[in-house]
Enzyme design. Structure first.
Site, PDB file in Angstrom:
ATOM      1  N   CYS A 157       0.822  -1.211   0.000  1.00  0.00           N
ATOM      2  CA  CYS A 157       0.000   0.000   0.000  1.00  0.00           C
ATOM      3  C   CYS A 157       0.855   1.259   0.000  1.00  0.00           C
ATOM      4  CB  CYS A 157      -0.946  -0.003   1.193  1.00  0.00           C
ATOM      5  SG  CYS A 157      -0.123  -0.152   2.807  1.00  0.00           S
ATOM      6  N   HIS A 294      -2.223   1.031   7.232  1.00  0.00           N
ATOM      7  CA  HIS A 294      -2.569   1.055   5.808  1.00  0.00           C
ATOM      8  C   HIS A 294      -2.306   2.447   5.253  1.00  0.00           C
ATOM      9  CE1 HIS A 294      -4.312  -0.342   2.131  1.00  0.00           C
ATOM     10  NE2 HIS A 294      -5.372   0.450   2.189  1.00  0.00           N
ATOM     11  N   ASN A 314      -8.171   4.321  -2.407  1.00  0.00           N
ATOM     12  CA  ASN A 314      -7.575   3.094  -1.886  1.00  0.00           C
ATOM     13  C   ASN A 314      -6.894   2.340  -3.028  1.00  0.00           C
ATOM     14  OD1 ASN A 314      -6.872   1.078  -0.088  1.00  0.00           O
ATOM     15  ND2 ASN A 314      -8.954   0.684   0.613  1.00  0.00           N
TER      16      ASN A 314
END
Length: 356
Positions: A157, A294, A314
């Site tokens: 991520c 994240h 995202n």
């Protein structure tokens, strides 16, 4: 009246097929009637449709399909109970719907730590007297955000957050949106440990500076696993460079808003909750902590019915959330921001339109 049940199941089938053929997002569901539980037949049918949508198959070993179906039922029940409350956000059957919450947490265990930040905090975007920030910003509408990408099961991520921030800045400065290579960061930015560590965006920005830029996604495509660095590719054909990077003052959503008014900004969040795992749409103000695990990118902000929110991109593909995005409540009572979104914000700097 024997025909009623077949007719109802036919209507349910057509409704679910319509949902599955709609533009990609977390799967919408036909509402339960009067708050009653769904029949086993209905749940099994929804499960089969969900498996088809996500290309899911299971082995027969150790009752895997049965376990996944039980997890799915539990998550579906949780979704129905939540959505019946008419809260500010809705849940849906994301790609994680066959996982337990612990399995979901274990899938991406990386945890960017604020204490690991480089000493790059800047006052560039600290609010000043007389500042008048736009009421809303959406960098997608300015063409500064590439299509939603999918990190797969690689814990990368941090690379996707870094790349999205750089792509956006390059569009703002040069007028050109170029999709960049997350894989080059995963393979070559070894200090961030590729798919297996707790990568930081600041460290990745510094890699771009040291590496004289980053290659395009087309020339160094994403594989979803960590491989050996393609040094030849990594040292040639750089398409985008940056000059520096800075951190937004921590725990300050107004400074963060000012930064986002100028460019997309990389952030960290705590994604551990079941609500985040199954988020589908509207403004998320659900439970979450501040133990960041994240990385995402804020690409805008706005307000709706008196509720301020961040527009957050995202890297879980378009079948999670609102076609890959989540609106997270803004101006939260905790200065760290909801889910810790104001704790670890940073952005790249590019001083000229040249990528030489």
């Amino acid at each position: 009246m024997g025909f009623v049940r077949p007719v109802c199941m036919t209507i349910l089938f057509l409704l679910i097929v319509f949902v599955l053929s709609a533009p990609s997002s977390a799967m919408d569901l036909p509402a339960t009637s009067g708050g009653h539980n769904r029949s086993n037949e209905e749940v099994e049918f929804i499960f089969q449709m969900w498996m088809s949508k996500h290309g899911k198959t299971y082995t027969n070993a150790l009752g895997e399909k049965e376990r996944r179906f039980q997890n799915f039922k539990d998550n579906l029940r949780f979704i129905d109970q939540h959505n019946a409350k008419n809260l500010s956000y809705q849940l849906g059957l994301t790609r994680f719907a066959d996982l337990t919450v612990q399995e979901y947490r274990d899938l991406f265990p990386g945890s960017p730590k604020p204490k690991q930040r480089n000493l790059k905090t800047s006052r560039r975007y600290v609010p000043l007297a007389g500042d008048q920030l736009p009421e809303s910003v959406d960098w997608r509408q300015e063409g500064a955000v590439s299509e939603i990408k999918d990190q797969g099961t690689c814990n990368s991520c941090w690379a996707f957050s870094t790349v999205a921030a750089v792509e956006g800045l390059n569009k703002i400065v040069t007028g050109e949106l170029i999709s960049l290579s997350e894989q080059e960061l995963v393979d070559c930015n070894l200090v961030n440990n590729g798919c297996y560590g707790s990568g930081l965006m600041d460290t990745a920005f510094q890699f771009l500076i040291n590496n004289n830029g980053l290659d395009s996604e087309k020339d160094y495509p994403y594989q979803g696993t960590q491989g050996s660095c393609n040094r030849k590719q990594s040292t040639s054909n750089k398409v985008i460079t940056i000059d520096s990077y800075e951190d937004v003052p921590a725990n300050d959503e107004i400074s963060l808003q000012k930064a986002v008014a100028h460019q997309p900004v990389s952030v960290g969040v705590d994604k551990k909750s079941q609500e985040f795992m199954l988020y589908r749409s509207c403004i998320y103000n659900g439970p979450c902590g501040t133990n960041l695990d994240h990385a995402l990118v804020i690409v805008g902000y706005g307000s709706e019915n008196g509720q301020d929110y961040w527009i957050v991109r995202n890297s879980w593909g378009t079948t999670w959330g609102d076609a890959g995005y989540i609106k997270i409540a803004r101006n939260f009572e905790d200065p760290k921001g909801l889910c810790g979104i104001a704790m670890l914000a940073s952005y790249p700097i590019k001083n000229s339109a040249s990528n030489a």
